[in-house]
Design an enzyme around this catalytic site. Structure first.
Site, PDB file in Angstrom:
ATOM      1  N   THR A 151      36.887  46.368  34.306  1.00 41.26           N
ATOM      2  CA  THR A 151      37.246  45.592  33.115  1.00 41.26           C
ATOM      3  C   THR A 151      36.449  46.033  31.892  1.00 41.26           C
ATOM      4  O   THR A 151      36.976  46.069  30.777  1.00 41.26           O
ATOM      5  CB  THR A 151      37.003  44.096  33.391  1.00 41.26           C
ATOM      6  OG1 THR A 151      37.917  43.694  34.423  1.00 41.26           O
ATOM      7  CG2 THR A 151      37.250  43.250  32.152  1.00 41.26           C
ATOM      8  N   SER A 184      38.699  48.370  39.847  1.00 44.50           N
ATOM      9  CA  SER A 184      37.926  48.614  41.077  1.00 44.50           C
ATOM     10  C   SER A 184      38.678  48.189  42.334  1.00 44.50           C
ATOM     11  O   SER A 184      38.305  48.579  43.443  1.00 44.50           O
ATOM     12  CB  SER A 184      36.540  47.965  41.002  1.00 44.50           C
ATOM     13  OG  SER A 184      36.602  46.584  41.204  1.00 44.50           O
TER      14      SER A 184
END
Lengths: 169, 169, 169, 169
Positions: free
Chosen positions: D12, D55
């Site tokens: 992010t 991720s």
């Protein structure tokens, strides 16, 4: 919930631009507004605004006041961050170190070269670092700014470089 | 591609914080940096940095210089934005109006009460408005700031209100 | 004191980043927060939050709602700014133009390609321009963004260019 | 001059808003741009962009790649900061800890709940803290965010709280 004390004394970090006078001045504390931008989920920050002065104008009485508040806060064994003008930050820090004797928590002095909220300010970086340092550093009196850590008796402001450097012994 | 001329003369809008002196000063032009934050897809902004002065220090020779550049640019019949200190913005604007006579394009003066990039600055708002005004206003000399539009002969700076107000006739 | 109505309907300009879902969504109106950053000394902005939708999801009923509110506000003869998603901004604008007939004030539609408060956002620029346009444009329905002004029946969104362009006739 | 390695893997903290798709995505690395906002007078930051992924999409091969680069950098005995998505940060950190064995320097994983440059982002705070932690923490693998420090085998992401919490043993 952890507690950390933040004592504000003024300095460049708190200066604001006065539209009526066209200059930067220590008029009102603004640390609170910037602390709210940080995420501190397990920490309660207790801010005490002691004074709001250019540190060149701090008097012996001002420093005694800082000392008295620090002594009162130390009873709770919580780390302390002090925001301060850079010009006499070392002087105040050494005075505290001398008067306080051995410590059980870190006391972290920080400030800024450009006021919080001005373009290219280092204020929020330094505040972030000081709060982190208050969590992880050993007991003692420290100066923390610009990703650097100095024991207060090893620091000297280099005016030309606009930062602190280590004193050679 | 439309063209708009931006002539910079200094004033608060361009002031920067000097870390070595701890004051705000007209040291280097920074309008370019902020113009790049605006989306102007069909416009080419041509910036000319004429000087970088607090407008209280502008001399008759400085105003003659502004006039000469404006006259040269007017040949291309493109609108002109002039960034200027607010203290003598009206004086410069009226001088231009007097010397230039009837116009075919708008000349828009703007500035700021707080420098570009400082917290709560009105600089980018005023720059945005001035560029928009240069597109839609009628020929003439205008002051544009804070969502307001004044014909230059109707404007007066109100120092206490930190803005321009309309002159009563 | 002048009055300008701001009607919000959602669109990219109001999207916020949802930490739980990792996406940008129309969750809560945030125009107010950004309007407070603008200096509007002689204007009272009256904000009405009508809905908060991606404009691709706006229904006929939604547009009828916008129309009804616009009609109600027009009674006071104050200019109107409508924030709206760009994908169907032209559709809503033409519908308003068709249903409203001749106008006495400007109705200005605006929006953004990147949400307010995100890096490189055009939202505050567009909001600034729309409020300025509401002051100086002639009566009619307009699209205002990126320093450009389009009569609503001449505008078309160019998705690749990420902006509006003029319709060729 | 101190050296610190920064390895970027996405997450992010590096997401950007795509105007064409209206979503946030890992498209191009932007850590560099934000590192330049920090004052690091005695430190050279060497950035290596390993990948740019959410991720949740990191594979075993991706983690092996991170491990290989970390092993190569460790030869120089410089601290390492790894920016990473929070969803599998602990997984990558534990894998590194397991594979690397005893360390001579700290390896600090950090990331963000909201991308760098978005309103209310925690990205710059976390980057500041991670770089400070890389300087002062003991050798080991750490997660540093939101003024908190976790040994990687004691951390767990709490999705609802949008932060890491300590694992109870």
């Amino acid at each position: 919930m952890r507690i950390v004390h933040v004592l504000t004394t003024g300095g460049t970090i708190e200066k604001i631009y006065s539209e009526t006078r066209g200059s930067v001045e220590n008029l009102e504390s603004k640390i609170d507004r910037y602390l709210r931008r940080l995420r501190l989920p397990d920490t309660r920050v207790e801010v005490s605004q002691l004074m709001n002065k250019d540190s060149l104008e701090m008097t012996d009485a001002d420093r005694q006041c800082v000392l008295a508040v620090v002594q009162a806060k130390l009873a709770g064994r919580r780390p302390i961050v002090i925001t301060h003008g850079t010009d006499t930050m070392v002087e105040t820090g050494r005075y505290l170190q001398r008067e306080l004797g051995p410590l059980e928590v870190p006391i972290v002095l920080t400030g800024a070269m450009t006021p919080l909220g001005f373009e290219e300010s280092d204020g929020l970086q330094n505040l972030t670092e000081a709060l982190f340092a208050a969590r992880v550093l050993a007991p003692g009196v420290w100066i923390v700014m610009h990703n650097q850590v100095f024991p207060v008796d090893r620091a000297r402001k280099d005016r030309e470089l606009a930062r602190f450097v280590e004193v050679e012994r």
